[in-house]
Design a protein around this motif. Structure first.
Motif, PDB file in Angstrom:
ATOM      1  N   GLY A 150      28.960  29.737  54.793  1.00 38.02           N
ATOM      2  CA  GLY A 150      29.042  27.791  53.982  1.00 38.02           C
ATOM      3  C   GLY A 150      28.201  27.616  54.978  1.00 38.02           C
ATOM      4  N   GLY A 151      28.744  27.830  56.387  1.00 37.49           N
ATOM      5  CA  GLY A 151      28.293  27.638  57.824  1.00 37.49           C
ATOM      6  C   GLY A 151      26.104  28.657  57.881  1.00 37.49           C
ATOM      7  N   MET A 152      26.245  29.016  57.043  1.00 38.81           N
ATOM      8  CA  MET A 152      25.092  29.916  57.032  1.00 38.81           C
ATOM      9  C   MET A 152      24.546  29.497  55.880  1.00 38.81           C
ATOM     10  N   MET A 153      24.549  29.159  55.395  1.00 40.20           N
ATOM     11  CA  MET A 153      24.157  28.134  53.867  1.00 40.20           C
ATOM     12  C   MET A 153      24.138  27.224  54.511  1.00 40.20           C
ATOM     13  N   ALA A 154      24.776  26.234  55.825  1.00 38.54           N
ATOM     14  CA  ALA A 154      25.161  25.257  56.619  1.00 38.54           C
ATOM     15  C   ALA A 154      23.223  25.119  57.116  1.00 38.54           C
ATOM     16  N   TYR A 155      23.308  25.618  57.974  1.00 38.14           N
ATOM     17  CA  TYR A 155      22.140  25.903  58.416  1.00 38.14           C
ATOM     18  C   TYR A 155      20.935  26.331  57.691  1.00 38.14           C
ATOM     19  N   ARG A 156      20.826  26.951  56.186  1.00 40.14           N
ATOM     20  CA  ARG A 156      19.955  26.362  56.150  1.00 40.14           C
ATOM     21  C   ARG A 156      19.251  25.414  54.909  1.00 40.14           C
ATOM     22  N   LEU A 157      20.370  24.977  55.022  1.00 35.25           N
ATOM     23  CA  LEU A 157      20.243  23.046  54.804  1.00 35.25           C
ATOM     24  C   LEU A 157      19.107  22.546  56.096  1.00 35.25           C
ATOM     25  N   ALA A 158      20.248  22.510  56.915  1.00 35.79           N
ATOM     26  CA  ALA A 158      19.742  21.476  57.939  1.00 35.79           C
ATOM     27  C   ALA A 158      18.076  22.252  58.124  1.00 35.79           C
ATOM     28  N   ALA A 159      17.391  23.241  57.669  1.00 33.51           N
ATOM     29  CA  ALA A 159      16.069  23.531  57.834  1.00 33.51           C
ATOM     30  C   ALA A 159      15.371  22.868  56.445  1.00 33.51           C
ATOM     31  N   GLU A 160      16.335  23.157  55.029  1.00 28.57           N
ATOM     32  CA  GLU A 160      15.399  22.724  53.805  1.00 28.57           C
ATOM     33  C   GLU A 160      15.458  20.757  54.088  1.00 28.57           C
ATOM     34  N   LEU A 161      16.412  20.664  54.383  1.00 32.31           N
ATOM     35  CA  LEU A 161      16.483  19.542  54.184  1.00 32.31           C
ATOM     36  C   LEU A 161      17.427  18.594  54.863  1.00 32.31           C
ATOM     37  N   ALA A 162      16.840  18.832  55.996  1.00 37.58           N
ATOM     38  CA  ALA A 162      16.448  17.516  57.745  1.00 37.58           C
ATOM     39  C   ALA A 162      15.937  16.524  57.286  1.00 37.58           C
ATOM     40  N   PRO A 163      15.492  15.729  56.508  1.00 40.34           N
ATOM     41  CA  PRO A 163      14.829  14.568  56.731  1.00 40.34           C
ATOM     42  C   PRO A 163      15.626  13.318  55.766  1.00 40.34           C
ATOM     43  N   ARG A 164      16.838  14.531  55.422  1.00 39.00           N
ATOM     44  CA  ARG A 164      18.020  14.113  54.545  1.00 39.00           C
ATOM     45  C   ARG A 164      18.908  14.012  55.269  1.00 39.00           C
ATOM     46  N   LEU A 165      19.397  15.006  56.681  1.00 38.55           N
ATOM     47  CA  LEU A 165      20.333  14.857  57.199  1.00 38.55           C
ATOM     48  C   LEU A 165      20.717  13.545  58.171  1.00 38.55           C
ATOM     49  N   ALA A 166      22.444  13.451  58.805  1.00 36.63           N
ATOM     50  CA  ALA A 166      21.915  12.568  59.720  1.00 36.63           C
ATOM     51  C   ALA A 166      22.783  14.063  60.725  1.00 36.63           C
ATOM     52  N   ALA A 167      23.379  15.035  60.430  1.00 39.11           N
ATOM     53  CA  ALA A 167      23.560  15.426  61.266  1.00 39.11           C
ATOM     54  C   ALA A 167      24.166  16.964  60.336  1.00 39.11           C
ATOM     55  N   PHE A 168      24.672  17.991  61.211  1.00 36.53           N
ATOM     56  CA  PHE A 168      25.117  19.532  60.658  1.00 36.53           C
ATOM     57  C   PHE A 168      26.184  19.902  61.665  1.00 36.53           C
ATOM     58  N   SER A 169      26.805  20.610  61.189  1.00 36.01           N
ATOM     59  CA  SER A 169      27.675  21.324  61.531  1.00 36.01           C
ATOM     60  C   SER A 169      28.075  23.290  61.183  1.00 36.01           C
ATOM     61  N   ALA A 170      28.475  23.924  62.043  1.00 35.47           N
ATOM     62  CA  ALA A 170      27.854  25.400  61.167  1.00 35.47           C
ATOM     63  C   ALA A 170      29.356  26.331  62.062  1.00 35.47           C
ATOM     64  N   VAL A 171      30.408  26.323  61.355  1.00 31.01           N
ATOM     65  CA  VAL A 171      31.467  26.716  62.072  1.00 31.01           C
ATOM     66  C   VAL A 171      31.366  28.280  61.578  1.00 31.01           C
ATOM     67  N   LEU A 172      31.502  29.437  62.253  1.00 27.95           N
ATOM     68  CA  LEU A 172      32.451  30.637  62.538  1.00 27.95           C
ATOM     69  C   LEU A 172      30.837  31.103  61.727  1.00 27.95           C
ATOM     70  N   ALA A 173      29.718  30.925  62.108  1.00 25.19           N
ATOM     71  CA  ALA A 173      28.497  31.345  61.795  1.00 25.19           C
ATOM     72  C   ALA A 173      27.265  31.278  62.836  1.00 25.19           C
ATOM     73  N   ALA A 174      26.315  32.027  62.875  1.00 20.62           N
ATOM     74  CA  ALA A 174      25.149  32.559  63.042  1.00 20.62           C
ATOM     75  C   ALA A 174      23.724  32.321  62.052  1.00 20.62           C
ATOM     76  N   MET A 175      22.916  32.412  62.536  1.00 20.71           N
ATOM     77  CA  MET A 175      20.744  32.140  61.720  1.00 20.71           C
ATOM     78  C   MET A 175      20.830  33.056  62.034  1.00 20.71           C
ATOM     79  N   PRO A 176      19.879  33.430  60.956  1.00 16.62           N
ATOM     80  CA  PRO A 176      19.767  35.249  60.276  1.00 16.62           C
ATOM     81  C   PRO A 176      18.906  35.496  61.261  1.00 16.62           C
ATOM     82  N   GLN A 177      18.646  37.090  61.707  1.00 15.44           N
ATOM     83  CA  GLN A 177      17.041  37.174  62.176  1.00 15.44           C
ATOM     84  C   GLN A 177      15.918  37.028  61.594  1.00 15.44           C
ATOM     85  N   ARG A 178      16.303  37.610  60.396  1.00 13.64           N
ATOM     86  CA  ARG A 178      15.540  37.452  59.476  1.00 13.64           C
ATOM     87  C   ARG A 178      15.692  36.816  57.996  1.00 13.64           C
TER      88      ARG A 178
END
Length: 323
Positions: A150-178
């Motif tokens: 779910g944290g990995m999904m949060a990173y995707r949302l932060a990239a693709e829905l950024a104009p709609r968000l005020a902030a995000f949190s990713a817990v126990l998750a990192a971004m993909p290398q690819r």
């Protein structure tokens, strides 16, 4: 602690509440891939103004029910139900789709055959739209928090829905290398939480052998934080704070403006930090130690609550579909 309580803690865990919780209802929504649903927690007090909206994303194999504390094991993110009632916050917890027989997210990690192929970004965007249109959610105060996949999904949302968000949190998750999605271009406040002894998400990056085909190589946690710092122009030395094993590094000192915070749990495993919601002691033998020095949902709310999205960035979700 008596023997009975100790046995309960070892096999069942601890589920403590310190106040009333917002009632939860189930909501159905029709998407291109078929029926989807999410849980919604609404405060019982009469609304006098638009309310903040927090989207909570469960981990792989879990569910909306589990992450909101309605199914075993007790999730530390279920503290959001207390926050919802106390702080007049709307909380929604969408359910992922089935991938390899268990609920997961199309989180954009390239090369994972078992990931669902549905449009989860569009689905969550539609959930946000509905909360704004029907529940009085404030479009300037939309926040996302996810744990593990779910944290990995949060990173995707932060990239693709950024104009709609005020902030995000990713817990126990990192971004993909690819990634299967375009890199984020808009700065966004980020709270990143990770354990240095997480057996599933290596703190230094890469891929743990025990995750087999369920995960692909990820960036290191500090490299992930650096990505969001660079976007936000926050390249200086952080302000440091420590609570037991939780080391907080904050770039950006004003809570109402862009901030990146890395909460590093020294020796922490793949378990969200919490004092009140303790996973069974039996679990610690595999995912590792659960930190009790911070309450992760409260930490995230303190990070979110003063942050606002710029009105000029807001666009409605073009993929939203009626029921």
């Amino acid at each position: 602690m008596g023997l009975r309580q100790a046995l309960r803690s070892f096999f069942i865990g601890i589920d403590r509440k310190d106040g009333p919780i917002a009632p939860v209802t189930r909501v159905h929504i029709l998407r291109q891939e078929g029926p989807r649903h999410y849980l919604k927690a609404m405060p019982t007090a009469h609304a006098t103004e638009k309310r903040p909206l927090v989207v909570v994303l469960h981990g792989s194999g879990a569910s909306a029910e589990q992450v909101l504390g309605l199914a075993f094991p007790f999730s530390p993110l279920s503290v959001w139900l207390e926050i919802a009632e106390r702080e007049q916050v709307i909380v929604v917890a969408p359910d992922g789709s089935k991938g390899r027989g268990q609920r997961a997210w199309n989180d954009g990690f390239a090369g994972i055959a078992g990931n669902p192929k549905c449009d989860d970004v569009g689905f969550i965007g539609a959930v946000i739209d509905r909360a704004i249109a029907e529940d009085g959610a404030d479009p300037e105060r939309v926040y996302v928090i996810g744990v593990s996949k779910g944290g990995m999904m949060a990173y995707r949302l932060a990239a693709e829905l950024a104009p709609r968000l005020a902030a995000f949190s990713a817990v126990l998750a990192a971004m993909p290398q690819r990634a299967d999605y375009s890199p984020s271009e808009q700065p966004l406040s980020a709270l990143i939480v990770a354990g240095t002894a997480d057996p599933f998400i290596p703190y230094q990056g890469g891929k743990s052998f025990i995750t087999l085909g369920f995960l692909a190589p990820a960036l290191g946690i500090e490299a992930t934080a650096a990505h969001w710092r660079k976007l936000a122009g926050l390249e200086g030395e952080p302000v440091l704070d420590r609570a037991g094993s939780a080391v907080r590094q904050a770039w950006g000192t004003h809570t109402g403006s862009l901030q990146v915070v890395l909460l590093k749990i020294i020796g922490g495993g793949h378990a969200e930090p919490s004092r009140k919601k303790r996973y069974p002691g039996l679990f610690s033998r595999f995912p590792g130690r659960q930190c009790a020095d911070v309450e992760i949902a409260e930490e995230a709310w303190a990070f979110f609550k003063d942050k606002r999205r710029s009105k000029s960035h807001f666009v409605s979700n073009p993929l939203a579909e009626p029921l």
